[in-house]
Design a protein around this motif. Structure first.
Motif, mmCIF file in Angstrom:
data_model
loop_
_atom_site.group_PDB
_atom_site.id
_atom_site.type_symbol
_atom_site.label_atom_id
_atom_site.label_comp_id
_atom_site.label_asym_id
_atom_site.label_seq_id
_atom_site.Cartn_x
_atom_site.Cartn_y
_atom_site.Cartn_z
ATOM 1 N N ALA A 1 1.047 6.515 -3.441
ATOM 2 C CA ALA A 1 0.735 7.931 -2.956
ATOM 3 C C ALA A 1 1.028 7.934 -1.371
ATOM 4 O O ALA A 1 1.231 8.985 -0.763
ATOM 5 C CB ALA A 1 -0.622 8.278 -3.278
ATOM 6 N N VAL A 2 0.783 6.877 -0.655
ATOM 7 C CA VAL A 2 0.745 6.814 0.793
ATOM 8 C C VAL A 2 2.233 6.902 1.322
ATOM 9 O O VAL A 2 2.662 7.632 2.099
ATOM 10 C CB VAL A 2 -0.144 5.708 1.364
ATOM 11 C CG1 VAL A 2 0.374 5.474 2.932
ATOM 12 C CG2 VAL A 2 -1.264 5.826 1.461
ATOM 13 N N GLY A 3 2.867 6.143 0.482
ATOM 14 C CA GLY A 3 4.408 6.202 0.910
ATOM 15 C C GLY A 3 5.115 7.392 0.692
ATOM 16 O O GLY A 3 5.999 7.906 1.027
ATOM 17 N N ARG A 4 4.870 8.081 -0.452
ATOM 18 C CA ARG A 4 5.338 9.365 -0.773
ATOM 19 C C ARG A 4 4.874 10.378 0.198
ATOM 20 O O ARG A 4 5.957 11.250 0.491
ATOM 21 C CB ARG A 4 5.065 9.887 -2.161
ATOM 22 C CG ARG A 4 5.481 8.962 -3.359
ATOM 23 C CD ARG A 4 5.144 9.440 -4.716
ATOM 24 N NE ARG A 4 5.579 10.784 -4.959
ATOM 25 C CZ ARG A 4 6.849 10.945 -5.622
ATOM 26 N NH1 ARG A 4 7.598 9.752 -6.015
ATOM 27 N NH2 ARG A 4 7.235 11.979 -5.953
ATOM 28 N N ALA A 5 3.682 10.413 0.469
ATOM 29 C CA ALA A 5 3.091 11.528 1.329
ATOM 30 C C ALA A 5 3.311 11.123 2.830
ATOM 31 O O ALA A 5 3.859 12.164 3.467
ATOM 32 C CB ALA A 5 1.450 11.653 1.259
ATOM 33 N N ALA A 6 3.406 9.954 3.391
ATOM 34 C CA ALA A 6 3.621 9.898 4.825
ATOM 35 C C ALA A 6 4.752 9.793 5.174
ATOM 36 O O ALA A 6 5.386 9.889 6.258
ATOM 37 C CB ALA A 6 2.576 8.482 5.131
ATOM 38 N N PHE A 7 5.779 8.840 4.417
ATOM 39 C CA PHE A 7 6.970 8.399 4.498
ATOM 40 C C PHE A 7 8.047 9.133 3.907
ATOM 41 O O PHE A 7 9.356 9.350 3.981
ATOM 42 C CB PHE A 7 7.280 6.943 4.542
ATOM 43 C CG PHE A 7 6.490 6.262 5.645
ATOM 44 C CD1 PHE A 7 6.992 6.100 7.129
ATOM 45 C CD2 PHE A 7 5.264 5.590 5.112
ATOM 46 C CE1 PHE A 7 5.987 5.470 7.610
ATOM 47 C CE2 PHE A 7 4.661 4.781 6.170
ATOM 48 C CZ PHE A 7 5.002 4.924 7.488
ATOM 49 N N ARG A 8 7.708 10.082 2.762
ATOM 50 C CA ARG A 8 8.636 10.803 1.830
ATOM 51 C C ARG A 8 9.506 9.696 1.240
ATOM 52 O O ARG A 8 10.929 10.257 0.872
ATOM 53 C CB ARG A 8 9.327 11.960 2.606
ATOM 54 C CG ARG A 8 8.700 12.949 3.361
ATOM 55 C CD ARG A 8 8.011 13.927 2.098
ATOM 56 N NE ARG A 8 7.462 14.960 2.724
ATOM 57 C CZ ARG A 8 6.185 15.035 3.093
ATOM 58 N NH1 ARG A 8 5.166 14.100 3.182
ATOM 59 N NH2 ARG A 8 5.771 16.362 3.404
ATOM 60 N N LEU A 9 9.003 8.689 1.027
ATOM 61 C CA LEU A 9 9.760 7.721 0.221
ATOM 62 C C LEU A 9 9.581 8.022 -1.372
ATOM 63 O O LEU A 9 8.424 8.371 -2.017
ATOM 64 C CB LEU A 9 9.507 6.381 0.608
ATOM 65 C CG LEU A 9 9.902 5.868 2.016
ATOM 66 C CD1 LEU A 9 9.086 4.425 2.404
ATOM 67 C CD2 LEU A 9 11.357 5.880 2.278
ATOM 68 N N PRO A 10 10.900 7.579 -2.191
ATOM 69 C CA PRO A 10 10.623 8.009 -3.561
ATOM 70 C C PRO A 10 10.062 6.810 -4.283
ATOM 71 O O PRO A 10 10.413 6.102 -5.115
ATOM 72 C CB PRO A 10 12.223 7.819 -3.960
ATOM 73 C CG PRO A 10 12.766 7.111 -3.057
ATOM 74 C CD PRO A 10 11.947 7.183 -1.596
ATOM 75 N N TYR A 11 8.409 6.373 -3.797
ATOM 76 C CA TYR A 11 7.715 5.509 -4.476
ATOM 77 C C TYR A 11 7.334 6.108 -5.945
ATOM 78 O O TYR A 11 7.219 7.248 -6.037
ATOM 79 C CB TYR A 11 6.474 5.235 -3.823
ATOM 80 C CG TYR A 11 6.692 3.753 -2.819
ATOM 81 C CD1 TYR A 11 6.774 2.743 -3.357
ATOM 82 C CD2 TYR A 11 7.008 3.960 -1.736
ATOM 83 C CE1 TYR A 11 6.920 1.343 -2.767
ATOM 84 C CE2 TYR A 11 7.066 3.014 -0.755
ATOM 85 C CZ TYR A 11 7.012 1.636 -1.323
ATOM 86 O OH TYR A 11 7.301 0.528 -0.372
ATOM 87 N N VAL A 12 7.237 5.273 -6.742
ATOM 88 C CA VAL A 12 6.740 5.712 -8.248
ATOM 89 C C VAL A 12 5.834 4.602 -8.773
ATOM 90 O O VAL A 12 5.902 3.253 -8.230
ATOM 91 C CB VAL A 12 7.836 5.860 -9.408
ATOM 92 C CG1 VAL A 12 8.738 6.980 -8.983
ATOM 93 C CG2 VAL A 12 8.640 4.558 -9.282
ATOM 94 N N TRP A 13 4.798 4.813 -9.391
ATOM 95 C CA TRP A 13 3.669 4.075 -9.911
ATOM 96 C C TRP A 13 4.225 3.478 -11.316
ATOM 97 O O TRP A 13 4.446 4.189 -12.229
ATOM 98 C CB TRP A 13 2.253 4.884 -10.282
ATOM 99 C CG TRP A 13 1.278 3.960 -10.564
ATOM 100 C CD1 TRP A 13 0.883 2.637 -10.279
ATOM 101 C CD2 TRP A 13 0.224 4.291 -11.315
ATOM 102 N NE1 TRP A 13 -0.316 2.405 -10.782
ATOM 103 C CE2 TRP A 13 -0.722 3.364 -11.494
ATOM 104 C CE3 TRP A 13 -0.125 5.667 -12.052
ATOM 105 C CZ2 TRP A 13 -1.898 3.477 -12.188
ATOM 106 C CZ3 TRP A 13 -1.356 5.764 -12.692
ATOM 107 C CH2 TRP A 13 -2.105 4.489 -12.768
#
Length: 275
Positions: A138-150
């Motif tokens: 969630a932090v990677g997606r919100a703060a860095f706009r990186l395409p992290y997935v769980w």
């Protein structure tokens, strides 16, 4: 007395146009096994452990539309590469604070491409980053706009064999997965040009609110081993918007890992944003 013939006035020749000023070309930074700069004020610290590097060669035209604005595919001998990299993230920390033991340690598998920007800086572009901890995702997606997935993930090691599994949970596509295993071979004493190209990367390019972000990183020289791919069943590459690879990877490597420091985005040349 005869009249003298009238002489035509001389026609002035046009002044020569000034020669165009030579255009300064931006040179792509060299591929170096050691970082080309230092990071004295880290933004993030972490370690990458038990890495499996799988790479397939691909036509640069196929991946160019998937790169952030202001970047283009980085190539070696006319080709670029799709990377599938599985590893253990260990103790992610902010600034100079100690890394977080639980939330900052988790398996990760990423699909990445290779890029160079208008300032000649080489980097990687992540098309997806599967990780097993929801809060870092969630932090990677919100703060860095990186395409992290769980994803549900596991890494198992028995002797010189390492197996990596991943099953996607959120945000999808659900069912995207990776199941691979390698056998660790002999150390790489003299990496080839391709092995340097694929591993000696000192920055990341990503889209940041529609513009381009460059984030530098430093770490010790990679300790690399060649590896044998025992099996690979994955759909993460197609889930990342790329065509499914045809045939086995052209490069399979293993590394026990390195400690990593991410620096702040540089202001000159532009870091946030790059043109």
């Amino acid at each position: 007395m005869p009249q003298s013939e009238s002489q035509s006035p001389a026609i002035a020749e046009p002044a020569p146009e000034p020669a165009p000023e030579p255009r300064s070309e931006v040179l792509t930074e060299p591929i170096t096994a050691d970082p080309p700069y230092a990071t004295d004020r880290p933004l993030l610290t972490q370690s990458w452990l038990d890495l499996a590097f799988l790479h397939w060669a691909v036509d640069p035209a196929e991946v160019a539309p998937l790169l952030p604005p202001g970047t283009r595919p980085d190539t070696l001998d006319g080709v670029t590469y799709i990377g599938l990299v599985a590893f253990r993230m260990h103790r992610v920390g902010w600034f100079r604070l100690p890394g977080i033991p639980y939330l900052g340690s988790f398996p990760e598998t990423n699909v990445r491409l290779y890029s160079v920007d208008a300032h000649g800086r080489r980097g990687v572009v992540f098309r997806s980053l599967d990780a097993s901890r929801l809060i870092p995702v969630a932090v990677g997606r919100a703060a860095f706009r990186l395409p992290y997935v769980w994803s549900r993930m596991e890494i198992r090691r028995e002797g010189r064999t390492v197996a990596y599994t991943s099953r996607r949970r959120w945000p999808g596509p659900r069912g995207a997965h990776s199941d691979l295993a390698i056998r660790i071979g002999e150390p790489v004493l003299e990496p080839t040009d391709v092995e340097h190209f694929l591993t000696a990367r000192w920055g990341m390019h990503s889209a940041f609110f529609g513009r381009s972000l460059y984030l530098p990183n430093v770490h010790p020289r990679w300790p690399l081993h060649r590896a044998e791919l025992l099996h690979c069943d994955e759909s993460l590459i197609t889930a990342a918007g790329l065509a499914a690879p045809t045939g086995p990877p052209v490069s399979v490597l293993y590394s026990p890992g390195v400690p990593v420091r991410f620096g702040r985005p540089p202001r000159k040349p532009a870091g946030i944003p790059t043109p």
